[in-house]
Motif scaffolding. Structure first.
Motif, PDB file in Angstrom:
ATOM      1  N   SER A 163       0.787  -1.085  -0.142  1.00 21.66           N
ATOM      2  CA  SER A 163      -0.066   0.012  -0.044  1.00 21.66           C
ATOM      3  C   SER A 163       0.795   0.999  -0.086  1.00 21.66           C
ATOM      4  CB  SER A 163      -0.975  -0.006   1.170  1.00 21.66           C
ATOM      5  OG  SER A 163      -1.755  -1.247   1.215  1.00 21.66           O
TER       6      SER A 163
ATOM      7  N   ASP B  46      -4.386   1.181  -1.841  1.00 24.29           N
ATOM      8  CA  ASP B  46      -4.110  -0.286  -1.804  1.00 24.29           C
ATOM      9  C   ASP B  46      -3.972  -1.085  -3.070  1.00 24.29           C
ATOM     10  OD1 ASP B  46      -3.816  -2.893  -0.595  1.00 24.29           O
ATOM     11  OD2 ASP B  46      -6.206  -3.126  -0.768  1.00 24.29           O
TER      12      ASP B  46
ATOM     13  N   TRP C 111      -7.466   0.338  -5.160  1.00 18.84           N
ATOM     14  CA  TRP C 111      -8.526   0.902  -4.175  1.00 18.84           C
ATOM     15  C   TRP C 111      -8.019   2.031  -3.548  1.00 18.84           C
ATOM     16  CZ3 TRP C 111     -13.468  -1.304  -3.360  1.00 18.84           C
ATOM     17  CH2 TRP C 111     -13.698  -2.663  -3.800  1.00 18.84           C
TER      18      TRP C 111
ATOM     19  N   ALA D 102      -8.404   3.269   0.098  1.00 21.39           N
ATOM     20  CA  ALA D 102      -8.481   2.557   1.285  1.00 21.39           C
ATOM     21  C   ALA D 102      -8.474   3.301   2.555  1.00 21.39           C
ATOM     22  CB  ALA D 102      -7.938   1.474   1.417  1.00 21.39           C
ATOM     23  N   THR D 103      -9.051   3.283   3.459  1.00 25.27           N
ATOM     24  CA  THR D 103      -8.798   3.738   4.931  1.00 25.27           C
ATOM     25  C   THR D 103      -8.078   2.811   5.850  1.00 25.27           C
ATOM     26  OG1 THR D 103     -10.872   2.821   5.939  1.00 25.27           O
ATOM     27  CG2 THR D 103     -11.113   4.903   4.526  1.00 25.27           C
ATOM     28  N   TYR D 104      -7.466   3.339   6.657  1.00 22.97           N
ATOM     29  CA  TYR D 104      -6.444   2.850   7.412  1.00 22.97           C
ATOM     30  C   TYR D 104      -6.150   3.570   8.789  1.00 22.97           C
ATOM     31  CZ  TYR D 104      -2.725  -0.798   8.198  1.00 22.97           C
ATOM     32  OH  TYR D 104      -1.791  -1.656   8.803  1.00 22.97           O
TER      33      TYR D 104
ATOM     34  N   LEU E 168      -7.200  -2.379   7.362  1.00 26.63           N
ATOM     35  CA  LEU E 168      -7.304  -1.816   6.173  1.00 26.63           C
ATOM     36  C   LEU E 168      -8.550  -2.130   5.790  1.00 26.63           C
ATOM     37  CD1 LEU E 168      -4.663  -1.193   3.644  1.00 26.63           C
ATOM     38  CD2 LEU E 168      -6.692  -2.103   2.966  1.00 26.63           C
ATOM     39  N   GLN E 169      -9.206  -1.149   5.044  1.00 27.11           N
ATOM     40  CA  GLN E 169     -10.352  -1.108   4.457  1.00 27.11           C
ATOM     41  C   GLN E 169     -10.739  -0.668   3.320  1.00 27.11           C
ATOM     42  OE1 GLN E 169     -13.178  -2.972   5.966  1.00 27.11           O
ATOM     43  NE2 GLN E 169     -11.994  -3.189   7.992  1.00 27.11           N
ATOM     44  N   ASN E 170     -10.897  -1.549   2.233  1.00 24.80           N
ATOM     45  CA  ASN E 170     -10.918  -0.895   0.760  1.00 24.80           C
ATOM     46  C   ASN E 170     -12.313  -0.199   0.795  1.00 24.80           C
ATOM     47  OD1 ASN E 170      -8.584  -1.875  -0.143  1.00 24.80           O
ATOM     48  ND2 ASN E 170      -9.541  -3.770  -0.869  1.00 24.80           N
ATOM     49  N   TRP E 171     -12.123   1.073   0.056  1.00 22.15           N
ATOM     50  CA  TRP E 171     -13.211   1.845   0.166  1.00 22.15           C
ATOM     51  C   TRP E 171     -13.926   2.205  -1.491  1.00 22.15           C
ATOM     52  CZ3 TRP E 171     -12.393   7.886   0.277  1.00 22.15           C
ATOM     53  CH2 TRP E 171     -13.751   8.664   0.507  1.00 22.15           C
TER      54      TRP E 171
END
Length: 703
Positions: free
Chosen positions: A165, A179, A187, A189-191, A198-201
């Motif tokens: 990332s 990411d 993606w 993503a938020t982190y 890690l969350q793909n957005w």
């Protein structure tokens, strides 16, 4: 806000870009709301300029060289600049705007630096390095995002490496990054630090409004989200083999992640060739989210500070028009836009420190209800900048960070008269503590140990020998916390009782010692029903700011009947006026009948009661804007945000009002509506006070 899908052609924007390179530098128009300052690199050093006047650009450092340049400067909202020194393989240093080193240089885990961005409050930064890994497929080198403390402490408590990332930016309490786990469709993503997942957005390359050939070379390099979480920009480099020019995509957000954003507009850079490819990099939103700064740099010269900086304003109202009217800021690279003004001093709040309102020193006439002393509404106080044309936001979303952010906005080093300390996870022991915050911050900590950030803030604002008022017993704030405070040289004053009722009485006793003279008291409910727990703190929180401004203590009692200990305290202390917060569902008629000279401030529900407190107990501004402090009165952590903001509200003469999620309730709307100027401070990030609510509030403040 325009949602046009028409985009500028590559040729037209190329012409704009070429023209801008030779543009004469001018101050950004005032309508752009280009507040704060921008740090960037130029000639291997860190530079800074006022965001509204590029002619103020000056060097922060002067010892950078081609072999050992400064890279990736990022500034927090207090004016502290974190940067890499010594080139990509160098170390991290924190300095002030004059180049005076505050911390470091120090090393962090990882390899060669590719990016760095510090969180607005300044405690933690995120960075990207290239690191080597052994995988089942063999030995690889890949970009990795991680976190560290800006003062050089051991980063282990916040470290959270994300392999494959890159290029994370801090816009809220979480970072936003690219990411590459799926290289074909990268993606945004938020982190976050400390083990957050890690969350793909969303996938910017699949936006349906872009021409198909654009996405043959869609490899996003970085993304940035506005402070209010209402807009996101994604940068894509130019690709010579397609060919396609570099792009900046702007998306409108309907809410914080995971809500998917919608494409708004784009700007396309000069068409690349194999001998000359220029790309947009490092897009950064202004603190108010209306403007954008970015770098246009030739391939192979990234990080050298030899690119061109551009600014577009008015993107919140006309995305395409804002890009079309972009202006040059001159030579530079790696821009970072902060709310800190040019000239901010290290360790001092962004706004000038303020003196708290003195509580009454002479007894008031019997039966009188104290009023806060008038405050000049055009004078900057805490988060309020004195300009009603702007809406300020304390951009954090957890209790500990909120206490720290507000404390930093209010107090210079060593300027607090006291510190009030409470647990961060439950409200009962905090209910009465706001009255003590007229000259000191309310900070939070976990029960078992003193939070490191809270410890550092106590040491910053409170001289050794000062008093830390600890709210609640050892099950609320442990003996270990008390022992650490004592070891740091502070006087610990634990205010506690067997229940929240007696804890409030202990706080009231202390209030009458430090702010003698009033014979009034406020009374609120001690708790809410099981199916509506936030009702247990709503009235205490909105009334707490008035208590901080007047020195009137707050007691709590059961709804149905006056608690015997409260009755005894009222009698023993000669109270001759009782202000009841809330209607009969909060404090019954039986309670009102058992207290001296009751005055009930209430409406049919909590937002109405907050408005009634503002209208009935606070003095209206004689001139200039009216001020209000906005909290979400239904958020589970709203008690912490509101109580932490009580002292700032007292400083600014800005009573608390409430929103409810995306809704601005009628009582709140009525208070902020009209032709009289209104200055607002929103307490919480976009995940706390949403963009739709913020927009409604701004729209109401019109004729």
């Amino acid at each position: 806000m325009t949602s046009s899908r028409t985009r500028a052609t590559g040729a037209s924007v190329a012409a704009i870009a070429v023209a801008l390179v030779a543009a004469v530098l001018v101050a950004v128009p005032a309508s752009a709301a280009a507040t704060g300052s921008i740090v960037f690199t130029r000639d291997h050093d860190v530079w800074i300029m006022a965001a509204d006047d590029p002619s103020t650009a000056r060097p922060v450092t002067t010892d950078g060289t081609a072999a050992a340049p400064y890279l990736f400067p990022s500034q927090d909202d207090q004016g502290r600049i974190v940067a890499v020194t010594g080139g990509e393989g160098g170390q991290v240093v924190r300095m002030d705007q004059e180049g005076t080193v505050l911390d470091g240089p120090f090393s962090v885990p990882g390899g060669n630096f590719q990016d760095l961005d510090v969180r607005a409050e300044g405690e933690v930064f995120t960075y990207t390095t290239y690191q080597s890994y052994q995988t089942p497929e063999g030995f690889v080198v890949a970009p990795t995002v991680d976190f560290a403390y800006a003062d050089g402490r051991d980063p282990a408590p916040v470290a959270n490496p994300a392999f494959d990332s890159a290029d994370a930016t801090y816009s809220t309490d979480r970072a936003f990054l690219i990411d590459y786990d799926d290289d074909s469709t990268p993606w945004v993503a938020t982190y976050g630090p400390s083990g957050a997942a890690l969350q793909n957005w969303f996938q910017p390359c699949t936006a349906p409004t872009q021409a198909g050939d654009d996405n043959l070379g869609c490899f996003p390099s970085m993304a940035d989200v506005t402070t209010a979480q209402d807009r996101v920009v994604v940068a894509l480099p130019g690709i010579a083999w397609v060919p396609v020019g570099s792009r900046l995509y702007v998306f409108e957000m309907t809410g914080p992640p995971p809500a998917a954003p919608t494409f708004s507009c784009e700007i396309v850079g000069p068409e690349p060739s194999f001998s000359d490819t220029r790309s947009f990099r490092n897009p950064e939103w202004s603190p108010d989210g209306s403007s954008l700064v970015w770098e246009l740099v030739r391939e192979g010269e990234e990080g050298t500070g030899s690119g061109e900086l551009f600014m577009a304003t008015g993107l919140d109202t006309d995305c395409e028009g804002g890009f079309a009217a972009a202006v040059s800021l001159g030579v530079g690279g790696s821009p970072d836009w902060s709310a800190a003004p040019l000239g901010a001093a290290p360790g001092e709040p962004t706004d000038p420190p303020t003196e708290p309102t003195d509580p009454p020193t002479e007894p008031l006439p019997p039966g009188a209800v104290p009023e806060p002393s008038p405050v000049d509404p055009t004078e900057p106080r805490g988060a309020f900048d004195g300009n009603p044309a702007t809406t300020e936001r304390v951009n954090v979303s957890d209790p500990i960070a909120m206490g720290l952010a507000i404390s930093r906005a209010r107090f210079a080093d060593g300027a607090a008269g006291r510190v009030v300390l409470s647990r961060d996870d439950e409200f009962p022991d905090s209910l009465a503590g706001a009255t003590l915050t007229a000259d000191g911050p309310l900070l939070f900590t976990p029960t078992g140990q003193l939070h490191a950030g809270t410890r550092m803030e106590i040491q910053r604002v409170l001289p050794p020998g000062g008093t830390v008022h600890v709210l609640g017993g050892v099950n609320a704030v442990s003996e270990e916390v008390e022992a650490e405070l004592t070891a740091l040289g502070y006087v610990v004053d634990r205010l506690a009782g067997p229940s929240r009722v007696q804890t409030a009485i202990a706080v009231a006793d202390r209030v009458r010692q430090v702010a003698p003279g009033t014979t009034a008291v406020a009374l609120a409910r001690a708790g809410g029903p099981a199916d509506n727990p936030t009702a247990g703190w709503a009235d205490s929180v909105t009334g707490g700011a008035w208590g901080a401004a007047t020195g009137v203590p707050t007691l709590v009692t059961d709804t149905a009947a006056l608690h015997p200990d409260v009755a005894a305290w009222l009698s023993a202390n000669g109270i001759d006026r009782t202000v009841l917060f809330g209607g009969t569902a909060a404090l019954s008629d039986a309670v009102a009948g058992a207290v001296p000279n009751p005055v009930r401030i209430a409406a049919s529900e909590r937002t109405g009661t907050a408005a009634a407190i503002a209208a009935s107990l606070w003095q209206a501004a004689d001139s200039g804007p009216r001020r209000f402090t906005i909290i979400d009165g239904f958020d589970p952590d709203g008690w912490a945000y509101g109580l932490a903001a009580a002292g700032m509200a007292s400083d600014a003469g800005a009573p608390l009002l409430m929103v409810n999620g995306d809704v601005v309730p009628d009582p709140t709307a009525a208070m902020v509506t009209g032709c009289t100027e209104v200055d607002l401070a929103l307490i919480g990030a976009g995940s706390v006070i949403s963009h739709p609510a913020a927009v409604q509030l701004d729209e109401l403040d019109t004729c």
